[in-house]
Design an enzyme around this catalytic site. Sequence first.
Site, PDB file in Angstrom:
ATOM      1  N   SER A 162     -11.238  51.281  70.517  1.00 18.87           N
ATOM      2  CA  SER A 162     -11.422  49.904  70.026  1.00 18.87           C
ATOM      3  C   SER A 162     -12.834  49.679  69.493  1.00 18.87           C
ATOM      4  CB  SER A 162     -11.119  48.899  71.138  1.00 18.87           C
ATOM      5  OG  SER A 162     -11.850  49.219  72.308  1.00 18.87           O
TER       6      SER A 162
ATOM      7  N   ASN B  25     -11.944  46.517  83.110  1.00 16.63           N
ATOM      8  CA  ASN B  25     -10.968  45.424  83.039  1.00 16.63           C
ATOM      9  C   ASN B  25     -11.608  44.061  83.272  1.00 16.63           C
ATOM     10  OD1 ASN B  25      -9.268  47.556  82.684  1.00 16.63           O
ATOM     11  ND2 ASN B  25      -8.206  47.348  84.657  1.00 16.63           N
TER      12      ASN B  25
ATOM     13  N   THR C 128       3.783   6.004  51.575  1.00 20.59           N
ATOM     14  CA  THR C 128       4.738   6.637  52.495  1.00 20.59           C
ATOM     15  C   THR C 128       5.746   7.326  51.571  1.00 20.59           C
ATOM     16  OG1 THR C 128       6.140   4.678  52.581  1.00 20.59           O
ATOM     17  CG2 THR C 128       4.489   4.860  54.301  1.00 20.59           C
ATOM     18  N   HIS C 129       6.232   8.469  52.012  1.00 15.95           N
ATOM     19  CA  HIS C 129       7.117   9.292  51.155  1.00 15.95           C
ATOM     20  C   HIS C 129       6.436   9.638  49.830  1.00 15.95           C
ATOM     21  CE1 HIS C 129      10.401   7.893  53.871  1.00 15.95           C
ATOM     22  NE2 HIS C 129       9.712   6.763  53.820  1.00 15.95           N
TER      23      HIS C 129
ATOM     24  N   SER D 153     -11.500  28.348  35.138  1.00 15.32           N
ATOM     25  CA  SER D 153     -10.437  29.279  34.774  1.00 15.32           C
ATOM     26  C   SER D 153     -10.963  30.215  33.694  1.00 15.32           C
ATOM     27  CB  SER D 153      -9.236  28.492  34.242  1.00 15.32           C
ATOM     28  OG  SER D 153      -8.451  29.325  33.411  1.00 15.32           O
TER      29      SER D 153
ATOM     30  N   LYS E 132     -10.496  23.717  32.624  1.00 14.26           N
ATOM     31  CA  LYS E 132     -10.125  23.639  34.035  1.00 14.26           C
ATOM     32  C   LYS E 132     -11.308  23.535  34.984  1.00 14.26           C
ATOM     33  CE  LYS E 132      -6.598  23.928  35.760  1.00 14.26           C
ATOM     34  NZ  LYS E 132      -5.575  24.960  35.964  1.00 14.26           N
TER      35      LYS E 132
ATOM     36  N   ASN F 269     -11.096  23.755  39.068  1.00 12.03           N
ATOM     37  CA  ASN F 269     -10.091  23.891  40.126  1.00 12.03           C
ATOM     38  C   ASN F 269     -10.668  23.630  41.512  1.00 12.03           C
ATOM     39  OD1 ASN F 269      -8.130  24.648  38.237  1.00 12.03           O
ATOM     40  ND2 ASN F 269      -8.770  26.793  38.338  1.00 12.03           N
TER      41      ASN F 269
ATOM     42  N   GLU G  43      -7.985  24.342  48.385  1.00  7.86           N
ATOM     43  CA  GLU G  43      -6.796  25.201  48.251  1.00  7.86           C
ATOM     44  C   GLU G  43      -6.858  26.380  49.220  1.00  7.86           C
ATOM     45  OE1 GLU G  43      -5.306  25.918  43.981  1.00  7.86           O
ATOM     46  OE2 GLU G  43      -7.381  25.290  43.749  1.00  7.86           O
TER      47      GLU G  43
ATOM     48  N   TYR H 235      -3.972  44.207  84.449  1.00  6.85           N
ATOM     49  CA  TYR H 235      -4.423  44.582  83.112  1.00  6.85           C
ATOM     50  C   TYR H 235      -3.465  45.587  82.481  1.00  6.85           C
ATOM     51  CZ  TYR H 235      -7.081  46.578  79.285  1.00  6.85           C
ATOM     52  OH  TYR H 235      -7.459  47.005  78.044  1.00  6.85           O
TER      53      TYR H 235
ATOM     54  N   GLN I 256      -6.108  44.994  74.684  1.00  7.93           N
ATOM     55  CA  GLN I 256      -7.121  45.389  73.705  1.00  7.93           C
ATOM     56  C   GLN I 256      -6.839  44.739  72.343  1.00  7.93           C
ATOM     57  OE1 GLN I 256      -8.865  49.376  73.926  1.00  7.93           O
ATOM     58  NE2 GLN I 256      -7.927  49.783  71.963  1.00  7.93           N
TER      59      GLN I 256
ATOM     60  N   LYS J  36      -8.503  41.127  70.531  1.00 10.30           N
ATOM     61  CA  LYS J  36      -9.808  40.872  69.913  1.00 10.30           C
ATOM     62  C   LYS J  36      -9.747  40.569  68.426  1.00 10.30           C
ATOM     63  CE  LYS J  36     -11.605  43.547  73.528  1.00 10.30           C
ATOM     64  NZ  LYS J  36     -10.172  43.650  73.966  1.00 10.30           N
TER      65      LYS J  36
END
Length: 468
Positions: A27, A114, A159-160, A281, A287, A289, A294, A321, A326, A329
């Site tokens: 690890s 452990n 709403t909606h 873009s 553009k 963005n 996002e 354990y 392991q 992590k």
Amino acid sequence: MSQATNQSWGGRFSEPTDAFVERFTASVNFDQRLAPQDIQGSIAHATMLARVGVLTDDERDAIIHGLSEIKGEIERGEFEWSVPLEDVHMNIEARLTDKIGITGKKLHTGRSRNDQVATDIRLFMRDAIDVIEAELVRLREGMIGLADREAETIMPGFTHLQTAQPVTFGHHLLAWQEMIARDHERLLDCRKRINVMPLGAAALAGTTYPIDRHVTAELLGFERPAENSLDAVSDRDFAIEFTSFASILLMHLSRMSEELVLWTSAQFDFIDLPDRFCTGSSIMPQKKNPDVPELVRGKTGRIYGHLMNLLTLMKSQPLAYNKDNQEDKEPLFDAVDTVRDCLKAFADMVPAIEPKKASMFEAARKGFSTATDLADYLVRKGVAFRDAHEIVGQSVAYGLKAEKDLSEMTLDELKQFSATIEQDVFEVLTLEGSVAARNHIGGTAPDQVRAAAQRARDALAAIKGEAQ
Ligand code: ARG
């Protein structure tokens, strides 16, 4: 014993580990990130062992000195990590023995990897939570500040995703702030259960040395030693709790992101995000963005993934354990980094949001957003609510045909639907009148928004006071 077997546990083995298995079970490539906490835990352990007479003071000092040097080597990037040494714990211990000889081999007295790894990861998470909390506080402050400034700015409430009633932009921002305030509570609650010390549980059953776990707990700033040694080495609830917190937080951030993306579009045109939070873009020159929101919205997926990963990792594991652990992590590290970065992005971006007030106001005038206000007006004049609903419905149908908002109709036009309507109706049909009328705790009126912002500031100050 073959020289090629692992020096820490090779005694009972008669052949070296298969080269693939060595790589497969190691690890160190990812858990080296725990080195600062591993050294911190080892220093506390050695200090405690000397306090109870298991190590001499000279041995303790040699260990602490050696570990401090190793810390420097790691920080300067000079430390040579070795995969055959498996993990961060054995890499550091082997280096200590290189440096100080046989005394280095005494550090592991009364402990196991452990309880060591369980302690390291809790120390790591405690530090990570404190960094994350600072970003979260910064985000809340930014939201509250902007809400206060925009207490009178009018926008359509939905709403909606259909125009519902006018609200103030400040009110909308304080709704976001409430979501993050709950996330903050969840984070602090998770920290409480992280701050319990596994060290002293050793492999699973405790140790025969006269250790004093209260001393180690105090040295490491833990609230208390874990109550049960079997549970101490096997418990990863805190990892699941943290990724649960993170999942709910990212779900919230993704909702806010979605609104920011919509609002910056030419169709909504409610806000501008400063150029530094956007990108262009390569083909469409016009553009700009909203990449940052996002991407935050997109990162929600990996956080949900980490939660599912950890829940599944722990499912059906027998006490105590198991090597499975392991695998805790990498999802935790990525969750910590992702949450920290997403919060930083939002904490930087939110105070920089530039509302386009005229455009928001114009949008709120569309879609008959004051229809409920007209119904409430009729009720105040003695009409039953259901009848009022019907009257306003007919007025809206007329408005759709005539292409007129309620506030644009003449009194005579409105009177066709109810004789009870008088000149004073125009006060309630304005957007300002509509929001100002919702003047109770939790309502959208500008005065209420300012008062709510102050309460939010006080609540935040109280939490910060507690933490000190
Ligand atoms: N690298 C291990 C982990 O992350 C450390 C503990 C290993 N203990 C053991 N008995 N193999 O969980």
